[in-house]
Write a protein that holds these residues in place. Structure first.
Motif, PDB file in Angstrom:
ATOM      1  N   PRO A 237       0.821  -1.217   0.000  1.00 12.32           N
ATOM      2  CA  PRO A 237       0.000   0.000   0.000  1.00 12.32           C
ATOM      3  C   PRO A 237       0.856   1.268   0.000  1.00 12.32           C
ATOM      4  O   PRO A 237       2.039   1.239   0.385  1.00 12.32           O
ATOM      5  N   GLU A 238       0.258   2.361  -0.405  1.00 10.48           N
ATOM      6  CA  GLU A 238       0.955   3.636  -0.356  1.00 10.48           C
ATOM      7  C   GLU A 238       1.248   4.008   1.101  1.00 10.48           C
ATOM      8  O   GLU A 238       0.521   3.596   2.018  1.00 10.48           O
TER       9      GLU A 238
ATOM     10  N   ARG B  73      -1.227   4.205   4.407  1.00  8.08           N
ATOM     11  CA  ARG B  73      -2.444   3.435   4.205  1.00  8.08           C
ATOM     12  C   ARG B  73      -2.494   2.160   5.029  1.00  8.08           C
ATOM     13  O   ARG B  73      -3.502   1.467   5.046  1.00  8.08           O
ATOM     14  N   HIS B  74      -1.417   1.840   5.700  1.00  5.92           N
ATOM     15  CA  HIS B  74      -1.454   0.654   6.560  1.00  5.92           C
ATOM     16  C   HIS B  74      -2.368   0.915   7.757  1.00  5.92           C
ATOM     17  O   HIS B  74      -2.469   2.033   8.255  1.00  5.92           O
ATOM     18  N   ARG B  75      -3.006  -0.127   8.209  1.00  4.21           N
ATOM     19  CA  ARG B  75      -3.953   0.014   9.316  1.00  4.21           C
ATOM     20  C   ARG B  75      -3.286   0.643  10.537  1.00  4.21           C
ATOM     21  O   ARG B  75      -3.887   1.472  11.229  1.00  4.21           O
TER      22      ARG B  75
ATOM     23  N   GLN C  99      -2.942   4.554  10.334  1.00  7.60           N
ATOM     24  CA  GLN C  99      -4.139   5.378  10.216  1.00  7.60           C
ATOM     25  C   GLN C  99      -4.604   5.833  11.597  1.00  7.60           C
ATOM     26  O   GLN C  99      -5.610   5.367  12.138  1.00  7.60           O
TER      27      GLN C  99
END
Length: 548
Positions: A251-252, A255-257, A260
């Protein structure tokens, strides 16, 4: 040995069984392309834990973790499979070193133009309590290695069996690029028996299986967005989900959980936990606040009431402190819980952003006095492991961005609290005093989990170094960068403050001139004596990595 090649006929025999029924070797084999699986640091290399036999426990030749290289859908992959049948899948010195070194090797290949993904089969109760402090550090190193690889190639977690994923390894699960679960899976920071031991049966009844799966179960975690795919117990279906996860790529950034932080804040803000009568925090330790203000020389500013900071020239100090009005009542005595993990992540991310264009990044000083993580039902429902992953991710991000991270243990540093707030530091200092304690779990809970008495644990701690609760023994494990004598940690003198501040300044200077990973923990004089098994494991995997 150059690695064990898995015979294809045996692999197909294993794949006829349920994925849950397979052992670690069978699960790894079932995921990899036919004919490509090669085991590294396998059972014939006999890399056993040196800490189990003295306790009357028969060690396992691969220490309960299989590392297998191969391909999945033609893409290079390394699989780390934890064997749930050995010591409950607990992570010890050897097994932890195998996982983290495999991840670091994959990151090195990825940097050199051969993107190599990783798969971690998480069937684990967390830290192996028979190796307590070495296991705790091993989990911290695994988390760091996941974060080192994740920007370069996907790191996929799979939780499929009946043991599930608990303890610090669930923080690692929360750091994975994507997470695949089955309905049988469970994910939580605190196991039900540990919560019951620490908080009572009214908080969590560990015999209530319906409650356990309603809180920790794979279906629940998937519905809450804490897992990315829910797959039946079928080897081919799990492999197909893995292929999809690998195809999704990296992911960019942001954008990882676990990155966030705003999404985490929104989720926690929507919670309205029910609470019992006011918990008494009057006897909770105030050392974190005392030392933060003493060392910084300024009044603490609340990030939230239970997390305070102090900004001085060149550094930001952070501490978790008691908050008798914390709406999450299991975190009122200074435990690291949901609110605390979020506040730490926000403050650290803000510092990284503020210093993004600075030539010299400010240091982060974690003043540590945490009686553990919060043991509570509300915390598990909300996904405490994921909140703690956000703080762990933030500390790692600061370190690799060039912010020296120094932890100063002034009181208690237990379990997931220390994993989240302290163990991602470049440098770790601790006060040398009988009341200062670092360990993987409270004695009463550790006794219950290991089926021993507290007296037996204390006796073992006198001969099994990583099980000891004494700070002087912890300092012999190889990742203490300074043991500092003070007369009374609750009322530090001006000389005490000056001594510790000078040690922090020296640690910051060392961090600025050292690698930004955690490799220094294996290079100290103490590590060369105590962590010889870790060093052998890492050397062997590096040697076997590219061998035919």
């Amino acid at each position: 040995m150059t690695g064990l090649l898995i015979d294809e006929s045996w692999r197909e025999l294993l794949r006829r069984r349920s994925f849950i029924e397979l052992g670690a070797l069978g699960r790894a084999s079932a995921l990899l392309d036919p004919g490509t699986a090669r085991v590294l640091a396998g059972p014939f290399d006999r890399l056993e834990s040196p800490w189990l036999a003295p306790q009357g426990i028969t060690p396992q030749a691969d220490d309960g973790t299989v590392i297998a290289r191969g391909t999945v859908d033609g893409k290079p992959v390394v699989v780390a499979a934890i064997e749930q049948g050995f010591q409950g899948g607990g992570t010890g010195e050897v097994s932890g070193a195998k996982i983290s070194q495999a991840l670091l090797q994959a990151a090195n290949d990825s940097r050199n133009g051969v993107p190599t993904a990783a798969v971690i089969l998480l069937e684990t109760g967390g830290v192996r309590l028979q190796e307590a402090n070495l296991g705790l550090n091993a989990v911290a190193e695994i988390c760091s290695a996941v974060l080192d690889l994740r920007p370069l190639a996907p790191v996929i977690g799979i939780i499929a069996g009946t043991v599930g994923s608990f303890g610090g390894m669930s923080i690692a699960a929360g750091l994975c690029t994507r997470l695949i679960v089955t309905p049988h899976a469970r994910i939580g920071l605190n196991g039900p028996a540990v919560i019951e031991q620490e908080a009572g049966v009214d908080e969590f009844d560990s015999s209530d299986h319906a409650l356990i799966w309603a809180v920790d179960g794979g279906e629940r975690r998937y519905a809450a967005g804490l897992a990315d795919a829910l797959v039946p117990d079928d080897a081919d279906r799990i492999r197909a989900a893995l292929i999809d996860a690998l195809a999704a790529g990296v992911p960019e950034p942001g954008r990882h959980r676990s990155e966030q932080v705003d999404a985490l804040a929104a989720r926690l803000g929507a919670l309205n936990p029910s609470a019992p009568a006011q918990a008494d925090a009057g006897t909770a330790s105030r050392r974190g606040l005392t030392w933060l203000q003493g060392l910084s020389g300024v009044d603490a500013e609340p990030v939230v009431p239970s997390v305070v900071s102090a900004d001085v020239a060149g550094a930001r100090y952070l501490a978790v402190v008691p908050d008798r009005d914390n709406r999450f009542y299991r975190a009122r005595q200074g435990q690291v819980g949901l609110t605390e993990s979020l506040a730490l992540a926000q403050s650290i991310r803000n510092l990284i952003g503020e210093d993004a264009s600075a030539d010299v990044k400010r240091a982060l000083v974690a003043v540590v006095d945490v009686p553990s993580q919060a043991y509570g039902r509300n915390e598990e429902i909300a996904g405490l492991h994921q909140a703690m992953a956000a703080a762990t991710d933030a500390y790692h991000a600061a370190r690799v961005a060039g912010h020296p991270v120094v932890a100063v243990v002034v009181g208690t540093a237990l379990s997931g609290g220390f994993l989240t707030h302290g163990l991602q530091a470049n440098q770790i200092l601790a006060l040398s005093h009988p009341s200062v304690e670092i360990h993987a779990m409270h004695k009463q809970a550790a006794a219950r989990i290991t089926r021993r008495t507290v007296e037996e644990l204390e006796q073992l701690g006198s001969t099994i170094l990583p099980m000891s609760y004494r700070i002087t023994d912890w300092a012999k494990l190889g990742y203490c960068d300074g043991l500092l004598h003070v007369e009374d940690p609750d009322t530090p003198t001006g000389i005490d403050i000056a001594t510790v501040r000078a040690a922090i300044d020296a640690a910051i200077a060392r961090a600025r001139n050292a690698p930004r990973d955690l490799s220094n923990r294996l290079e100290s004089e103490a590590a060369r004596v105590t962590r010889q098994a870790s060093r052998r494991v890492r050397d062997l995997i590096a040697q076997q990595w590219d061998s035919p």
